[in-house]
Structure formats: structure tokens, C-alpha cells
Scaffold this motif. Structure first.
Motif, PDB file in Angstrom:
ATOM      1  N   ARG A  10       0.816  -1.214   0.000  1.00 31.47           N
ATOM      2  CA  ARG A  10       0.000   0.000   0.000  1.00 31.47           C
ATOM      3  C   ARG A  10       0.855   1.272   0.000  1.00 31.47           C
ATOM      4  O   ARG A  10       0.326   2.365  -0.193  1.00 31.47           O
ATOM      5  N   LEU A  11       2.157   1.104   0.273  1.00 31.56           N
ATOM      6  CA  LEU A  11       3.028   2.276   0.313  1.00 31.56           C
ATOM      7  C   LEU A  11       3.523   2.599  -1.091  1.00 31.56           C
ATOM      8  O   LEU A  11       3.845   1.705  -1.877  1.00 31.56           O
ATOM      9  N   SER A  12       3.617   3.877  -1.397  1.00 31.51           N
ATOM     10  CA  SER A  12       4.115   4.286  -2.709  1.00 31.51           C
ATOM     11  C   SER A  12       5.628   4.095  -2.787  1.00 31.51           C
ATOM     12  O   SER A  12       6.314   4.013  -1.761  1.00 31.51           O
ATOM     13  N   GLU A  13       6.133   4.041  -4.025  1.00 29.92           N
ATOM     14  CA  GLU A  13       7.581   3.919  -4.208  1.00 29.92           C
ATOM     15  C   GLU A  13       8.303   5.114  -3.605  1.00 29.92           C
ATOM     16  O   GLU A  13       9.406   4.976  -3.063  1.00 29.92           O
ATOM     17  N   GLU A  14       7.711   6.285  -3.684  1.00 27.28           N
ATOM     18  CA  GLU A  14       8.326   7.491  -3.125  1.00 27.28           C
ATOM     19  C   GLU A  14       8.486   7.371  -1.613  1.00 27.28           C
ATOM     20  O   GLU A  14       9.517   7.762  -1.050  1.00 27.28           O
ATOM     21  N   VAL A  15       7.470   6.828  -0.933  1.00 33.36           N
ATOM     22  CA  VAL A  15       7.546   6.658   0.520  1.00 33.36           C
ATOM     23  C   VAL A  15       8.600   5.622   0.878  1.00 33.36           C
ATOM     24  O   VAL A  15       9.402   5.819   1.799  1.00 33.36           O
ATOM     25  N   LEU A  16       8.618   4.504   0.148  1.00 35.00           N
ATOM     26  CA  LEU A  16       9.619   3.474   0.417  1.00 35.00           C
ATOM     27  C   LEU A  16      11.031   4.005   0.173  1.00 35.00           C
ATOM     28  O   LEU A  16      11.956   3.718   0.935  1.00 35.00           O
ATOM     29  N   ALA A  17      11.211   4.777  -0.896  1.00 35.46           N
ATOM     30  CA  ALA A  17      12.523   5.350  -1.184  1.00 35.46           C
ATOM     31  C   ALA A  17      12.948   6.298  -0.070  1.00 35.46           C
ATOM     32  O   ALA A  17      14.118   6.332   0.330  1.00 35.46           O
ATOM     33  N   SER A  18      12.005   7.067   0.458  1.00 37.65           N
ATOM     34  CA  SER A  18      12.315   7.977   1.565  1.00 37.65           C
ATOM     35  C   SER A  18      12.748   7.200   2.796  1.00 37.65           C
ATOM     36  O   SER A  18      13.677   7.606   3.511  1.00 37.65           O
ATOM     37  N   ILE A  19      12.110   6.063   3.039  1.00 42.76           N
ATOM     38  CA  ILE A  19      12.489   5.223   4.183  1.00 42.76           C
ATOM     39  C   ILE A  19      13.883   4.646   3.987  1.00 42.76           C
ATOM     40  O   ILE A  19      14.740   4.706   4.884  1.00 42.76           O
ATOM     41  N   LEU A  20      14.132   4.080   2.805  1.00 46.59           N
ATOM     42  CA  LEU A  20      15.420   3.434   2.553  1.00 46.59           C
ATOM     43  C   LEU A  20      16.571   4.430   2.541  1.00 46.59           C
ATOM     44  O   LEU A  20      17.707   4.080   2.891  1.00 46.59           O
ATOM     45  N   CYS A  31      16.999  -4.918   1.747  1.00 43.88           N
ATOM     46  CA  CYS A  31      15.572  -4.627   1.620  1.00 43.88           C
ATOM     47  C   CYS A  31      15.058  -4.896   0.209  1.00 43.88           C
ATOM     48  O   CYS A  31      13.864  -5.140   0.012  1.00 43.88           O
ATOM     49  N   ALA A  32      15.954  -4.852  -0.773  1.00 43.10           N
ATOM     50  CA  ALA A  32      15.531  -5.087  -2.150  1.00 43.10           C
ATOM     51  C   ALA A  32      14.967  -6.489  -2.339  1.00 43.10           C
ATOM     52  O   ALA A  32      14.219  -6.739  -3.289  1.00 43.10           O
ATOM     53  N   ALA A  33      15.324  -7.417  -1.435  1.00 43.70           N
ATOM     54  CA  ALA A  33      14.845  -8.790  -1.546  1.00 43.70           C
ATOM     55  C   ALA A  33      13.489  -8.994  -0.877  1.00 43.70           C
ATOM     56  O   ALA A  33      12.922 -10.088  -0.955  1.00 43.70           O
ATOM     57  N   VAL A  34      12.957  -7.962  -0.233  1.00 43.04           N
ATOM     58  CA  VAL A  34      11.713  -8.106   0.510  1.00 43.04           C
ATOM     59  C   VAL A  34      10.513  -8.234  -0.423  1.00 43.04           C
ATOM     60  O   VAL A  34       9.659  -9.106  -0.256  1.00 43.04           O
ATOM     61  N   SER A  35      10.441  -7.357  -1.413  1.00 41.51           N
ATOM     62  CA  SER A  35       9.306  -7.354  -2.328  1.00 41.51           C
ATOM     63  C   SER A  35       9.676  -6.595  -3.587  1.00 41.51           C
ATOM     64  O   SER A  35      10.694  -5.895  -3.634  1.00 41.51           O
ATOM     65  N   ARG A  36       8.807  -6.712  -4.611  1.00 49.02           N
ATOM     66  CA  ARG A  36       9.057  -5.971  -5.842  1.00 49.02           C
ATOM     67  C   ARG A  36       8.981  -4.469  -5.597  1.00 49.02           C
ATOM     68  O   ARG A  36       9.700  -3.681  -6.224  1.00 49.02           O
ATOM     69  N   ALA A  37       8.107  -4.071  -4.676  1.00 52.56           N
ATOM     70  CA  ALA A  37       7.976  -2.648  -4.365  1.00 52.56           C
ATOM     71  C   ALA A  37       9.271  -2.125  -3.750  1.00 52.56           C
ATOM     72  O   ALA A  37       9.758  -1.046  -4.111  1.00 52.56           O
ATOM     73  N   PHE A  38       9.842  -2.888  -2.818  1.00 51.35           N
ATOM     74  CA  PHE A  38      11.107  -2.485  -2.202  1.00 51.35           C
ATOM     75  C   PHE A  38      12.243  -2.517  -3.227  1.00 51.35           C
ATOM     76  O   PHE A  38      13.144  -1.686  -3.189  1.00 51.35           O
ATOM     77  N   LEU A  39      12.225  -3.493  -4.132  1.00 50.74           N
ATOM     78  CA  LEU A  39      13.271  -3.595  -5.139  1.00 50.74           C
ATOM     79  C   LEU A  39      13.313  -2.342  -6.000  1.00 50.74           C
ATOM     80  O   LEU A  39      14.384  -1.778  -6.258  1.00 50.74           O
ATOM     81  N   ALA A  40      12.138  -1.870  -6.444  1.00 54.32           N
ATOM     82  CA  ALA A  40      12.095  -0.670  -7.270  1.00 54.32           C
ATOM     83  C   ALA A  40      12.596   0.545  -6.506  1.00 54.32           C
ATOM     84  O   ALA A  40      13.350   1.370  -7.038  1.00 54.32           O
ATOM     85  N   ALA A  41      12.195   0.660  -5.247  1.00 58.41           N
ATOM     86  CA  ALA A  41      12.623   1.801  -4.439  1.00 58.41           C
ATOM     87  C   ALA A  41      14.121   1.732  -4.147  1.00 58.41           C
ATOM     88  O   ALA A  41      14.824   2.745  -4.169  1.00 58.41           O
ATOM     89  N   ASP A  43      16.488   0.601  -5.873  1.00 60.75           N
ATOM     90  CA  ASP A  43      17.342   0.903  -7.029  1.00 60.75           C
ATOM     91  C   ASP A  43      17.229   2.353  -7.480  1.00 60.75           C
ATOM     92  O   ASP A  43      17.917   2.760  -8.420  1.00 60.75           O
ATOM     93  N   SER A  44      16.408   3.137  -6.825  1.00 56.54           N
ATOM     94  CA  SER A  44      16.114   4.479  -7.318  1.00 56.54           C
ATOM     95  C   SER A  44      17.245   5.461  -7.033  1.00 56.54           C
ATOM     96  O   SER A  44      17.994   5.314  -6.063  1.00 56.54           O
ATOM     97  N   ASP A  45      17.359   6.460  -7.883  1.00 61.13           N
ATOM     98  CA  ASP A  45      18.363   7.510  -7.691  1.00 61.13           C
ATOM     99  C   ASP A  45      18.106   8.300  -6.411  1.00 61.13           C
ATOM    100  O   ASP A  45      19.050   8.847  -5.816  1.00 61.13           O
ATOM    101  N   VAL A  46      16.850   8.367  -5.987  1.00 59.74           N
ATOM    102  CA  VAL A  46      16.515   9.096  -4.753  1.00 59.74           C
ATOM    103  C   VAL A  46      17.263   8.496  -3.567  1.00 59.74           C
ATOM    104  O   VAL A  46      17.836   9.208  -2.736  1.00 59.74           O
ATOM    105  N   VAL A  47      17.262   7.171  -3.494  1.00 58.16           N
ATOM    106  CA  VAL A  47      17.931   6.487  -2.379  1.00 58.16           C
ATOM    107  C   VAL A  47      19.436   6.647  -2.474  1.00 58.16           C
ATOM    108  O   VAL A  47      20.114   7.062  -1.515  1.00 58.16           O
ATOM    109  N   TRP A  48      20.016   6.347  -3.634  1.00 55.56           N
ATOM    110  CA  TRP A  48      21.469   6.307  -3.738  1.00 55.56           C
ATOM    111  C   TRP A  48      22.103   7.688  -3.791  1.00 55.56           C
ATOM    112  O   TRP A  48      23.288   7.846  -3.485  1.00 55.56           O
ATOM    113  N   SER A  49      21.307   8.701  -4.110  1.00 55.78           N
ATOM    114  CA  SER A  49      21.815  10.071  -4.003  1.00 55.78           C
ATOM    115  C   SER A  49      22.119  10.411  -2.549  1.00 55.78           C
ATOM    116  O   SER A  49      23.036  11.201  -2.267  1.00 55.78           O
TER     117      SER A  49
END
Length: 270
Positions: A10-20, A31-41, A43-49
Motif C-alpha cells: 500500500r506504500l508508494s515507491e516514493e515513501v519506500l525510497a524515503s524510508i530506505l 531490503c531489495a529482496a523483501v518485495s518488488r515494491a522495495f526492489l524498485a525503491a 534501485d532508485s536515484d533518490v535512495v542512492w543520491s
């Protein structure tokens, strides 16, 4: 974890990326192994920036591939192996924290009598050594001196804030060497001219039983070189000072030879 009614879905990718982005590089990978939603978040530039340093130093030409890298790709590139910088330096990122670590080449350091061929000479390293470390192609070999003084400096703003660092001299011993075991060498680190640590080290690592107390000894690295810790220091928030690392033996009055210096590494210490 993939069921449609679970809370994560139910959480958006933006929220998950903010958490990660508030975790660490290893945590994001797990966390990328938890779910497809976590995997997308994950790998995002938001997280790795958030894991990349705000001010990366200028890299030497040709260090990065021509194709643009994602932020995650850039982090992996700079944490997998050192990247050469202008000015006889190399830099890499700590895999766990993203903190910037450096190696000062033999040419970038001050070595007393280092430019006098009678005392020191520059030697070329083998291609296997260069490829294994993606670093400098030469080292400084001691032909012979009565007193030894090697000093490296780096500005604290090049390092990551709020991080504990240690400095290590990376070296080898030539086929013929002597008088590097006694007197012991003195190693020190200072920030802004204030000594953070001073200790005795023994480069030759040959000490009679009972004489090794409080003396730092070298250890062998996976790349075949030796390293010895010269000291440690803390780089605080807003620190704007020169960090100096020094190794010396100037009082024994004995002729020393056979030391091969590749560089000084400054890397984070847990």
C-alpha cells in the motif's frame, strides 16, 4: 510478502525510497529482496543520491565509463575499486557508509631527501600490481638514509564529516633491508596542528620476545603489500583543517635501507 493486502504494497515507491534513504547501502541491498515494491525503491536515484557524498572530488579522465551511470551504479563503481584523481591521489567509497577514503601516492607525499637519487629512487610497479589495485604505477624505494621522515597531508574537507579515520602506510621490504626494526619508528596524526595520536611502529616486524608491547606491527594485505596503522583521528562536522600523517626515525643515527613505499591510505575505521 507479495500478497495484495499486505501493508507494504500500500506504500508508494516514493515513501519506500524515503524510508530506505535513511538506512545504509547494505540495508538498502537487503531490503531489495523483501518485495518488488522495495526492489524498485532500493534501485532508485533518490535512495542512492543520499548514500553518495555531497561533494565528490574531480575524477581523472577516463575513470568512469562514457555511458551515464545511475546513482547506484556510480556508488558501486566508486566502492568496488579506487578511482584516480588529479594530483597523485586515488579515492574510493566505503561500502557500508559511503564515506570517502583516499590513498596518497609516494609522489604526493613529502619524503626527506626523496628527490635525491643517492637516498631514494622511483621504481615502476608490475602490471599485475597496478591492475589488482587500479592505482599508482610507481613507488619510492629507500636506497639508504641516516634518518627517515615521511609525511602526507590532506584537507579535512575532502573527507566525510562525522567520521572516524585511520591512516595506514602501504609498503614492502626489498630483498635486502636492514635497520628498520630498531630504533622503532614514530608515527603520528594531527588535525589542524594538534596531535590526535602518537605511537611507535616497527616496519621490519622483527622484535625480540618481550619488546613488542605498545608497538604497532605491520600486517600483510590481500594484494601482497604490507600496511601498518600510523594513527587515527575524528573528522567532525564543519572541520576545516589540514590533516597531517607522519612517520619518522631521526634519533637513532643508524643507516637504514630497503623500504619500498607505495602510499598512505586514509580510510574509515569502525
Amino acid at each position: 510478502m507479495e500478497a495484495g493486502g499486505n501493508e507494504i504494497s500500500r506504500l508508494s515507491e516514493e515513501v519506500l525510497a524515503s524510508i530506505l534513504s535513511r538506512t545504509s547501502p547494505p540495508d538498502a541491498g537487503r531490503c531489495a529482496a523483501v518485495s518488488r515494491a522495495f526492489l524498485a525503491a532500493a534501485d532508485s536515484d533518490v535512495v542512492w543520491s543520499c548514500f553518495l557524498p555531497r561533494d565528490l572530488p574531480r575524477l581523472a579522465e577516463g575513470v568512469l565509463p562514457h555511458a551515464p551511470l545511475s546513482k547506484k551504479g556510480l556508488f558501486r563503481c566508486l566502492s568496488d575499486q579506487p578511482a584516480l584523481l588529479p594530483g597523485n591521489l586515488s579515492m574510493w567509497l566505503d561500502k557500508k557508509t559511503g564515506a570517502m577514503c583516499y590513498m596518497l601516492s609516494a609522489r604526493s607525499k613529502h619524503i626527506s631527501w626523496g628527490e635525491t637519487i643517492d637516498y631514494w629512487e622511483r621504481i615502476k610497479l608490475g602490471s599485475d600490481e597496478i591492475q589488482a589495485n587500479n592505482s599508482f604505477c610507481e613507488a619510492a624505494q629507500l636506497r639508504g638514509v641516516w634518518w627517515l621522515l615521511i609525511r602526507g597531508e590532506i584537507h579535512s574537507t575532502m573527507l566525510s564529516p562525522n567520521s572516524k579515520y585511520a591512516a595506514y602506510m602501504v609498503f614492502k621490504l626489498a630483498d635486502e633491508f636492514f635497520n628498520l626494526d630498531f630504533p622503532f619508528q614514530e608515527a603520528s596524526t594531527s588535525v589542524g596542528g594538534i596531535d590526535d595520536s602518537t605511537r611507535q611502529v616497527c616496519l621490519q616486524a622483527y622484535i625480540e620476545d618481550g619488546d613488542a608491547e605498545d608497538v604497532m606491527l605491520p600486517r600483510k594485505r590481500a594484494d601482497g603489500w604490507m600496511e601498518v596503522e600510523l594513527g587515527e583521528f575524528y573528522n567532525g562536522e564543519g572541520c576545516d583543517s589540514e590533516v597531517s600523517v607522519c612517520l619518522k626515525e631521526t634519533e637513532g643515527g643508524v643507516w637504514k635501507t630497503g623500504l619500498i613505499v607505495w602510499g598512505i591510505e586514509i580510510r574509515t575505521k569502525k
